[in-house]
Scaffold this motif. Structure first.
Motif, PDB file in Angstrom:
ATOM      1  N   LEU A   6      53.124  -6.860  10.001  1.00 50.81           N
ATOM      2  CA  LEU A   6      54.017  -5.791  10.447  1.00 50.81           C
ATOM      3  C   LEU A   6      53.859  -4.510   9.622  1.00 50.81           C
ATOM      4  CD1 LEU A   6      57.327  -7.777  11.129  1.00 50.81           C
ATOM      5  CD2 LEU A   6      55.611  -7.039  12.779  1.00 50.81           C
ATOM      6  N   THR A   7      52.824  -4.468   8.804  1.00 41.68           N
ATOM      7  CA  THR A   7      52.685  -3.301   7.932  1.00 41.68           C
ATOM      8  C   THR A   7      52.503  -2.005   8.732  1.00 41.68           C
ATOM      9  OG1 THR A   7      50.352  -3.829   7.661  1.00 41.68           O
ATOM     10  CG2 THR A   7      51.820  -4.535   5.908  1.00 41.68           C
ATOM     11  N   LYS A   8      51.675  -2.062   9.787  1.00 44.42           N
ATOM     12  CA  LYS A   8      51.472  -0.862  10.612  1.00 44.42           C
ATOM     13  C   LYS A   8      52.661  -0.644  11.544  1.00 44.42           C
ATOM     14  CE  LYS A   8      46.449  -0.711  10.516  1.00 44.42           C
ATOM     15  NZ  LYS A   8      45.217  -1.049  11.228  1.00 44.42           N
ATOM     16  N   THR A   9      53.195  -1.729  12.053  1.00 41.80           N
ATOM     17  CA  THR A   9      54.334  -1.636  12.974  1.00 41.80           C
ATOM     18  C   THR A   9      55.501  -0.903  12.316  1.00 41.80           C
ATOM     19  OG1 THR A   9      53.673  -3.757  13.902  1.00 41.80           O
ATOM     20  CG2 THR A   9      55.900  -3.015  14.413  1.00 41.80           C
ATOM     21  N   LEU A  10      55.709  -1.175  11.032  1.00 43.16           N
ATOM     22  CA  LEU A  10      56.878  -0.629  10.340  1.00 43.16           C
ATOM     23  C   LEU A  10      56.582   0.657   9.566  1.00 43.16           C
ATOM     24  CD1 LEU A  10      58.391  -3.975   8.967  1.00 43.16           C
ATOM     25  CD2 LEU A  10      59.045  -2.734  11.033  1.00 43.16           C
ATOM     26  N   LEU A  11      55.349   1.128   9.689  1.00 40.91           N
ATOM     27  CA  LEU A  11      54.905   2.265   8.889  1.00 40.91           C
ATOM     28  C   LEU A  11      55.830   3.475   8.967  1.00 40.91           C
ATOM     29  CD1 LEU A  11      52.401   2.595   7.095  1.00 40.91           C
ATOM     30  CD2 LEU A  11      51.266   3.744   9.000  1.00 40.91           C
ATOM     31  N   LYS A  12      56.323   3.762  10.164  1.00 37.12           N
ATOM     32  CA  LYS A  12      57.138   4.978  10.370  1.00 37.12           C
ATOM     33  C   LYS A  12      58.581   4.817   9.892  1.00 37.12           C
ATOM     34  CE  LYS A  12      56.896   5.761  14.768  1.00 37.12           C
ATOM     35  NZ  LYS A  12      57.015   6.382  16.078  1.00 37.12           N
ATOM     36  N   TYR A  13      58.983   3.583   9.593  1.00 40.89           N
ATOM     37  CA  TYR A  13      60.398   3.316   9.356  1.00 40.89           C
ATOM     38  C   TYR A  13      60.652   2.975   7.886  1.00 40.89           C
ATOM     39  CZ  TYR A  13      60.028   3.009  14.389  1.00 40.89           C
ATOM     40  OH  TYR A  13      59.750   3.288  15.700  1.00 40.89           O
ATOM     41  N   LYS A  14      61.655   3.601   7.333  1.00 39.22           N
ATOM     42  CA  LYS A  14      61.973   3.385   5.914  1.00 39.22           C
ATOM     43  C   LYS A  14      63.355   2.767   5.738  1.00 39.22           C
ATOM     44  CE  LYS A  14      58.178   5.583   4.848  1.00 39.22           C
ATOM     45  NZ  LYS A  14      56.981   4.762   4.673  1.00 39.22           N
ATOM     46  N   THR A  15      64.237   3.008   6.664  1.00 41.42           N
ATOM     47  CA  THR A  15      65.610   2.495   6.553  1.00 41.42           C
ATOM     48  C   THR A  15      66.096   2.009   7.916  1.00 41.42           C
ATOM     49  OG1 THR A  15      66.577   4.652   7.037  1.00 41.42           O
ATOM     50  CG2 THR A  15      66.211   4.138   4.715  1.00 41.42           C
ATOM     51  N   GLY A  16      67.252   1.390   7.916  1.00 46.65           N
ATOM     52  CA  GLY A  16      67.884   0.960   9.158  1.00 46.65           C
ATOM     53  C   GLY A  16      67.357  -0.372   9.663  1.00 46.65           C
ATOM     54  N   TRP A  17      67.530  -0.589  10.942  1.00 46.92           N
ATOM     55  CA  TRP A  17      67.102  -1.833  11.597  1.00 46.92           C
ATOM     56  C   TRP A  17      66.190  -1.502  12.768  1.00 46.92           C
ATOM     57  CZ3 TRP A  17      69.022  -7.061  11.059  1.00 46.92           C
ATOM     58  CH2 TRP A  17      69.881  -7.239   9.958  1.00 46.92           C
ATOM     59  N   VAL A  18      65.260  -2.418  13.046  1.00 44.25           N
ATOM     60  CA  VAL A  18      64.398  -2.243  14.214  1.00 44.25           C
ATOM     61  C   VAL A  18      64.459  -3.488  15.093  1.00 44.25           C
ATOM     62  CG1 VAL A  18      62.748  -0.619  13.202  1.00 44.25           C
ATOM     63  CG2 VAL A  18      62.392  -3.090  12.915  1.00 44.25           C
ATOM     64  N   ALA A  19      64.195  -3.264  16.380  1.00 45.09           N
ATOM     65  CA  ALA A  19      63.993  -4.366  17.320  1.00 45.09           C
ATOM     66  C   ALA A  19      62.513  -4.380  17.657  1.00 45.09           C
ATOM     67  CB  ALA A  19      64.834  -4.148  18.572  1.00 45.09           C
ATOM     68  N   ILE A  20      61.916  -5.561  17.568  1.00 41.81           N
ATOM     69  CA  ILE A  20      60.470  -5.679  17.760  1.00 41.81           C
ATOM     70  C   ILE A  20      60.170  -6.600  18.931  1.00 41.81           C
ATOM     71  CG2 ILE A  20      58.314  -6.482  16.691  1.00 41.81           C
ATOM     72  CD1 ILE A  20      59.476  -5.622  13.988  1.00 41.81           C
ATOM     73  N   ASP A  21      59.277  -6.152  19.807  1.00 41.19           N
ATOM     74  CA  ASP A  21      58.815  -6.967  20.918  1.00 41.19           C
ATOM     75  C   ASP A  21      57.949  -8.107  20.351  1.00 41.19           C
ATOM     76  OD1 ASP A  21      57.868  -6.486  24.202  1.00 41.19           O
ATOM     77  OD2 ASP A  21      56.756  -7.858  22.903  1.00 41.19           O
ATOM     78  N   GLU A  22      58.322  -9.359  20.644  1.00 38.65           N
ATOM     79  CA  GLU A  22      57.643 -10.520  20.053  1.00 38.65           C
ATOM     80  C   GLU A  22      56.184 -10.629  20.471  1.00 38.65           C
ATOM     81  OE1 GLU A  22      61.070 -13.911  19.476  1.00 38.65           O
ATOM     82  OE2 GLU A  22      60.048 -13.779  21.404  1.00 38.65           O
ATOM     83  N   THR A  23      55.874 -10.183  21.656  1.00 38.50           N
ATOM     84  CA  THR A  23      54.506 -10.319  22.172  1.00 38.50           C
ATOM     85  C   THR A  23      53.619  -9.180  21.687  1.00 38.50           C
ATOM     86  OG1 THR A  23      55.498 -11.276  24.139  1.00 38.50           O
ATOM     87  CG2 THR A  23      53.165 -10.699  24.270  1.00 38.50           C
ATOM     88  N   LYS A  24      54.113  -7.968  21.844  1.00 38.99           N
ATOM     89  CA  LYS A  24      53.294  -6.805  21.485  1.00 38.99           C
ATOM     90  C   LYS A  24      53.417  -6.416  20.024  1.00 38.99           C
ATOM     91  CE  LYS A  24      53.781  -4.946  26.140  1.00 38.99           C
ATOM     92  NZ  LYS A  24      54.524  -3.986  26.978  1.00 38.99           N
ATOM     93  N   MET A  25      54.425  -6.986  19.352  1.00 42.89           N
ATOM     94  CA  MET A  25      54.711  -6.634  17.961  1.00 42.89           C
ATOM     95  C   MET A  25      54.851  -5.117  17.782  1.00 42.89           C
ATOM     96  SD  MET A  25      55.343  -9.141  16.056  1.00 42.89           S
ATOM     97  CE  MET A  25      55.500 -10.866  16.514  1.00 42.89           C
ATOM     98  N   LYS A  26      55.581  -4.528  18.709  1.00 36.91           N
ATOM     99  CA  LYS A  26      55.853  -3.097  18.630  1.00 36.91           C
ATOM    100  C   LYS A  26      57.349  -2.859  18.528  1.00 36.91           C
ATOM    101  CE  LYS A  26      51.850  -1.175  20.942  1.00 36.91           C
ATOM    102  NZ  LYS A  26      51.323  -0.483  22.125  1.00 36.91           N
ATOM    103  N   VAL A  27      57.700  -1.814  17.815  1.00 37.45           N
ATOM    104  CA  VAL A  27      59.111  -1.456  17.693  1.00 37.45           C
ATOM    105  C   VAL A  27      59.592  -0.865  19.015  1.00 37.45           C
ATOM    106  CG1 VAL A  27      60.764   0.054  16.523  1.00 37.45           C
ATOM    107  CG2 VAL A  27      58.960  -1.074  15.212  1.00 37.45           C
ATOM    108  N   ILE A  28      60.667  -1.435  19.560  1.00 36.67           N
ATOM    109  CA  ILE A  28      61.182  -0.906  20.829  1.00 36.67           C
ATOM    110  C   ILE A  28      62.523  -0.191  20.637  1.00 36.67           C
ATOM    111  CG2 ILE A  28      59.979  -2.601  22.245  1.00 36.67           C
ATOM    112  CD1 ILE A  28      62.842  -3.903  22.577  1.00 36.67           C
TER     113      ILE A  28
END
Lengths: 64, 137
Positions: A6-28
């Motif tokens: 998830l290092t690239k997936t979370l690159l843009k995010y520093k705080t808060g919470w994210v929801a991630i698509d289990e298949t695409k591993m993308k933040v939605i």
């Protein structure tokens, strides 16, 4: 087994919470806290939520 | 047998591999459940299970200072208090009641910690870092 990277997936995010698509591993969705992310995703399936940090290193364990 | 992969997360100086599970929590008194799975750290060094009180509040738990608080200490001997509540844990085909200790002092990126009592006593768990996998039986 391949680890979930998830290092690239979370690159843009520093705080808060994210929801991630289990298949695409993308933040939605992204929100400030658990309450807001829960409202944003509105029971969509196939996703999971997690808090974001720019550095997950340094956890120490807990003892009674 | 359930095999789950390690999760690689941003870290400094380099990314870290953490044994994250995904679980749901349900509070029977309010019938409220986490809407989707939430990541939780599988932590053999934790004696019990912990949860951030923000999630507890979302589940409808009413936190009161009624003497039920228990004091814990971290590995560096810092003390903190947590309040026990029994919630239903849903994970990997199992659903069972589990005592979680709710507190606001958990590291922000690990809002749920699955410890010995409450998780390791329900699964036989094998960590294989070299294969990037955690096995739950």
């Amino acid at each position: 087994m391949k680890a979930i990277n998830l290092t690239k997936t979370l690159l843009k995010y520093k705080t808060g919470w994210v929801a991630i698509d289990e298949t695409k591993m993308k933040v939605i969705a992204h929100a400030k806290d658990f309450n807001l992310i829960s409202k944003k995703i509105n029971n969509k399936q196939g996703i999971f939520i997690m808090p974001v940090s720019d550095n997950y290193f340094g956890f120490i364990t807990l003892l009674i | 047998m359930i095999v789950i992969p390690y999760t690689i997360l941003p870290g400094k100086p380099k990314p870290v591999h953490l044994p994250f599970a995904r679980i749901k929590l349900n509070y029977k008194k309010t019938h409220k459940m986490t809407p989707v799975p939430v990541t939780a750290l599988i932590d053999s060094g934790a004696d019990v299970c912990f949860c951030n009180d923000m999630i507890g509040t979302w589940l409808g738990i009413k936190f009161k200072k009624d003497g039920s608080e228990k004091q814990f200490r971290t590995a560096n001997k810092t003390k903190f208090n947590a309040i026990p509540f029994t919630v239903t844990l849903i994970a990997y085909g199992k659903t069972y009641d589990c005592k979680f200790y709710f507190t606001d002092v958990l590291p922000r990126h690990t809002p749920i910690i699955l410890g010995q009592v409450g998780f390791f006593d329900h699964f036989k768990i094998t960590f294989d870092y070299s294969k990037n996998e955690i096995t739950l039986i």
